[in-house]
Design a protein around this motif. Structure first.
Motif, short mmCIF file in Angstrom:
data_model
loop_
_atom_site.label_atom_id
_atom_site.label_comp_id
_atom_site.label_asym_id
_atom_site.label_seq_id
_atom_site.Cartn_x
_atom_site.Cartn_y
_atom_site.Cartn_z
N SER A 125 0.84 -1.21 0.00
CA SER A 125 0.00 0.00 0.00
C SER A 125 0.86 1.25 0.00
O SER A 125 0.60 2.22 -0.74
CB SER A 125 -0.91 0.01 1.23
OG SER A 125 -1.77 -1.10 1.24
N SER A 126 1.91 1.25 0.83
CA SER A 126 2.80 2.41 0.91
C SER A 126 3.59 2.60 -0.37
O SER A 126 3.82 3.74 -0.81
CB SER A 126 3.75 2.27 2.11
OG SER A 126 3.04 2.23 3.31
N ASP B 73 0.18 -5.40 -8.67
CA ASP B 73 0.02 -6.71 -9.31
C ASP B 73 0.85 -7.79 -8.63
O ASP B 73 0.48 -8.97 -8.65
CB ASP B 73 0.38 -6.64 -10.80
CG ASP B 73 -0.64 -5.85 -11.61
OD1 ASP B 73 -1.79 -5.73 -11.15
OD2 ASP B 73 -0.27 -5.32 -12.68
N GLU B 74 1.98 -7.40 -8.03
CA GLU B 74 2.90 -8.39 -7.44
C GLU B 74 2.55 -8.78 -6.01
O GLU B 74 3.11 -9.75 -5.49
CB GLU B 74 4.34 -7.87 -7.50
CG GLU B 74 4.90 -7.83 -8.93
CD GLU B 74 6.29 -7.22 -9.00
OE1 GLU B 74 6.78 -6.73 -7.95
OE2 GLU B 74 6.89 -7.23 -10.09
N VAL B 75 1.65 -8.03 -5.36
CA VAL B 75 1.26 -8.39 -3.99
C VAL B 75 0.25 -9.54 -4.07
O VAL B 75 -0.83 -9.37 -4.65
CB VAL B 75 0.65 -7.19 -3.24
CG1 VAL B 75 0.08 -7.62 -1.90
CG2 VAL B 75 1.71 -6.12 -3.02
N PRO B 76 0.58 -10.71 -3.52
CA PRO B 76 -0.29 -11.89 -3.71
C PRO B 76 -1.63 -11.80 -2.98
O PRO B 76 -2.67 -12.18 -3.52
CB PRO B 76 0.56 -13.04 -3.16
CG PRO B 76 1.53 -12.41 -2.23
CD PRO B 76 1.78 -11.04 -2.76
N VAL B 77 -1.61 -11.34 -1.73
CA VAL B 77 -2.84 -11.24 -0.95
C VAL B 77 -3.11 -9.76 -0.69
O VAL B 77 -2.35 -9.10 0.03
CB VAL B 77 -2.74 -12.00 0.39
CG1 VAL B 77 -4.03 -11.87 1.18
CG2 VAL B 77 -2.40 -13.47 0.15
N LYS B 78 -4.17 -9.25 -1.29
CA LYS B 78 -4.45 -7.82 -1.23
C LYS B 78 -5.49 -7.51 -0.15
O LYS B 78 -6.59 -8.05 -0.18
CB LYS B 78 -4.96 -7.33 -2.59
CG LYS B 78 -3.93 -7.49 -3.72
CD LYS B 78 -4.53 -7.12 -5.06
CE LYS B 78 -3.50 -7.22 -6.18
NZ LYS B 78 -2.94 -8.56 -6.35
N ASN B 79 -5.12 -6.61 0.78
CA ASN B 79 -6.09 -6.16 1.77
C ASN B 79 -6.81 -4.91 1.25
O ASN B 79 -6.51 -4.41 0.16
CB ASN B 79 -5.42 -5.91 3.13
CG ASN B 79 -4.40 -4.77 3.08
OD1 ASN B 79 -4.26 -4.08 2.07
ND2 ASN B 79 -3.68 -4.58 4.17
N LEU B 80 -7.75 -4.42 2.04
CA LEU B 80 -8.53 -3.25 1.60
C LEU B 80 -7.65 -2.03 1.38
O LEU B 80 -7.89 -1.22 0.48
CB LEU B 80 -9.63 -2.95 2.64
CG LEU B 80 -10.60 -1.82 2.30
CD1 LEU B 80 -11.32 -2.08 0.99
CD2 LEU B 80 -11.61 -1.64 3.44
N GLY B 81 -6.60 -1.91 2.21
CA GLY B 81 -5.71 -0.75 2.11
C GLY B 81 -5.04 -0.63 0.76
O GLY B 81 -4.97 0.47 0.19
#
Length: 588
Positions: A256-257, A276-284
């Motif tokens: 996110s940052s 795209d590279e972050v496997p598990v995406k949170n709401l942030g």
């Protein structure tokens, strides 16, 4: 509820297995299995055992069902210190700070002493409420009970003072702690970042690395946010390298940052890559990417991301809808904007003044000033300065000074207002040629002892930030900068550029107006970029105020005459100038 005995049957005396199953259900967020276990616990009489009750409270807390946690707490006949700790922590973790503090009071009324598990939850609640006065009382309580030196209690106190804006006491607590862990350091860095003391935050991060502290993803997230707010792209990239070495690049918090860093520095392709590279995406991280696309005028991408987000099972919150509304506003998509506003209400999310301000801005910029006024009139909450300000800005764009004056009067009725509101009214009068009224608006600003924010533009070069103000000549390369502007000015005039001096808000002769507008801060910054950066590198300029209409036109000509990509971030959005066109399509 009947329990599936083949899946969950265990002897009543072996309550430890029940606790393990509850813990597993909490971790996997399996509410159905947890409810089945609760039914079995009630039937078996295991709720009489404090350890089982504690695990039930924890299960409901992790499942974001705090009131069910409270029911489990009240059903427990024997409440140990751990039971109290569990319910107090539950309320703090689920954004119910007042209830957390109320249960602390009840616990102490029952002659139970809070320990190193209870006190951090209490200080967290004070931080959420920004109630430093109550936080100090909890601090005193920690001293009386002998837990002030505890690293977890101390860290929570540092975090509490920082979130309450008391950076001095936060630093004092930090310095006095005999032992500090990564949470302590992260809380202190966050405090500096929140107060805008970015250099202090960066120095503290550097000090933590020198002490060989095993920094976590929250620490990296905080310091990358500092780089984003200061638009220090190169330093941010170096810290990203540290994240990769430490195996934190897949963290949603770091992601996110990093999305925010690349977006705020005008490198949207970098933000897309990180996302795209972050496997598990949170709401942030979803919200960060939506905001990035909105600020860079990628409106269709915003709508596409919103649909992808919902398909992934992620529920949008009020920030999500604000980002989508802002995107629609920037692109003039009134129909789509109204659809998303209605969808937000259908989703049982109450619109705040910021959502209404975005809706008013959307209608106003599209020239629907009366519709915008109707939205304000029918709002279920009192309109704030930001709502009236959105209408005022739209009135300025469409030169409706009568409605602009009405909006400004409404703002002044609210009490003390920002200097920007006075300037907006002055701009509306000046744009209509009413220079005497414009001067009166500015005089009112001076009479109140307030000053107009100075327009500044800055460029990063090799981890050094070069800042410019309109017409100044203090930079070490000023002579080259002004020579470049003069040379470029001649080429622009040959290409058809004619200065629009209506944006000079003073009643002076034409030559002086031309000179005034020619040396606005963003033009000085662009000239510096032209004489400093290689030809294949985009010139990225940051500005604290809105780009004026004439500079917007001038930079389009600059991009043609130089063949360069010029990216300007003002206080509202990004403008990417290339081949004489701007990404905002002249709608900003």
């Amino acid at each position: 509820m009947a329990l599936n005995s083949s899946a969950f049957f265990v002897p009543c005396h072996n309550y430890n297995q029940i606790c393990d199953l509850l813990l597993s259900s909490a971790r996997s967020r399996s509410i159905v299995k947890g409810l089945q276990l609760h039914g079995y616990i009630v039937k078996s009489g295991l709720s009489l055992i404090p350890l089982v009750a504690n695990n039930l409270i924890n299960f409901y807390s992790k499942s974001q069902l705090p009131f069910d946690s409270r029911r489990a707490f009240e059903d427990s006949p024997q409440k140990s210190a751990t039971t109290w700790s569990s319910i107090i922590s539950c309320f703090a973790q689920n954004e119910l700070p007042w209830m957390s503090l109320e249960f602390l009071r009840k616990m102490m009324a029952g002659n139970l002493r809070p320990d190193d598990h209870v006190l951090p939850s209490a200080t967290k609640s004070c931080g959420i409420l920004s109630r430093c006065d109550i936080g100090r009382s909890v601090h005193c309580l920690s001293m009386k009970t002998g837990y002030e030196a505890d690293v977890f209690v101390g860290s929570s106190l540092v975090d509490m003072y920082a979130k309450c804006g008391d950076i001095v006491d936060a630093r004092k607590m930090f310095d006095e702690m005999p032992l500090r862990n990564v949470v302590t350091w992260s809380g202190m860095m966050y405090g500096y970042a929140q107060m805008g003391e970015n250099e202090e935050a960066l120095w503290l991060f550097k000090e933590a690395l020198f002490e060989n502290l095993a920094v976590n993803d929250y620490s990296f997230s905080t310091v990358i946010s500092v780089c984003a707010n200061s638009t220090l792209l190169e330093l941010g990239r170096q810290i990203q390298g540290l994240c990769i070495k430490s195996s934190f690049e897949s963290s949603s918090f770091v992601g996110s940052s990093l999305v925010s860093l690349y977006s705020k520095c005008g490198v949207l392709e970098g933000a897309y890559q990180v996302f795209d590279e972050v496997p598990v995406k949170n709401l942030g991280i979803w919200n960060a990417m939506l905001k990035a696309c909105a600020q860079h005028s990628h409106t269709q991408k915003v709508i596409e991301l919103f649909k992808r987000m919902k398909l992934s099972g992620m529920k949008p919150n009020f920030i999500t809808f604000l980002n989508v509304l802002n995107a629609c506003s920037h692109a003039g998509l009134v129909v789509e904007g109204r659809y998303f506003f209605d969808l937000m209400i259908e989703s049982r999310i109450k619109p705040t003044d910021k959502h209404y301000a975005s809706l008013v801005d959307m209608l106003g910029r599209a020239g629907k000033l009366q519709e915008a006024l109707e939205v304000i009139t029918n709002m279920p909450i009192d309109p704030t300065e930001s709502v009236w300000g959105a209408l005022l800005t739209s009135c300025t764009i469409h030169k409706n000074t009568e409605l602009a004056a009405f909006a400004a009067d409404k703002v002044f009725e609210l009490g003390p207002v920002s200097s920007g509101m006075h300037i907006s009214l002055s701009n509306a009068y000046a744009a209509d040629g009413r220079f005497e009224d414009a001067a009166k608006a500015r005089k009112l600003l001076r009479d109140r002892g307030e000053k107009k924010e100075t327009g500044l533009s800055w460029v990063e070069e090799r981890n050094k930030v070069h800042t410019f103000a309109a017409g100044e000549r203090r930079h070490e390369r000023s002579k080259e900068i002004y020579e470049k502007l003069a040379e470029l000015g001649e080429e622009m005039e040959k290409a058809g550029y004619v200065a629009d001096t209506s944006y000079v808000l003073r009643e002076v002769d034409g030559d002086e107006k031309n000179q005034t507008i020619r040396y606005h801060s963003e033009r000085l910054a662009i000239a510096f970029g032209l004489i400093t950066f290689p030809a294949d590198r985009p010139i990225r300029v940051m500005k604290n105020l809105r780009v004026c209409g004439d500079c917007h036109t001038a930079i389009k000509f600059m991009s043609v005459c130089t063949g360069r990509v010029i990216i300007v971030r003002d206080n509202n959005r990004f403008h990417r100038f290339e081949d004489g066109k701007c990404s905002c399509n002249d709608y900003w």
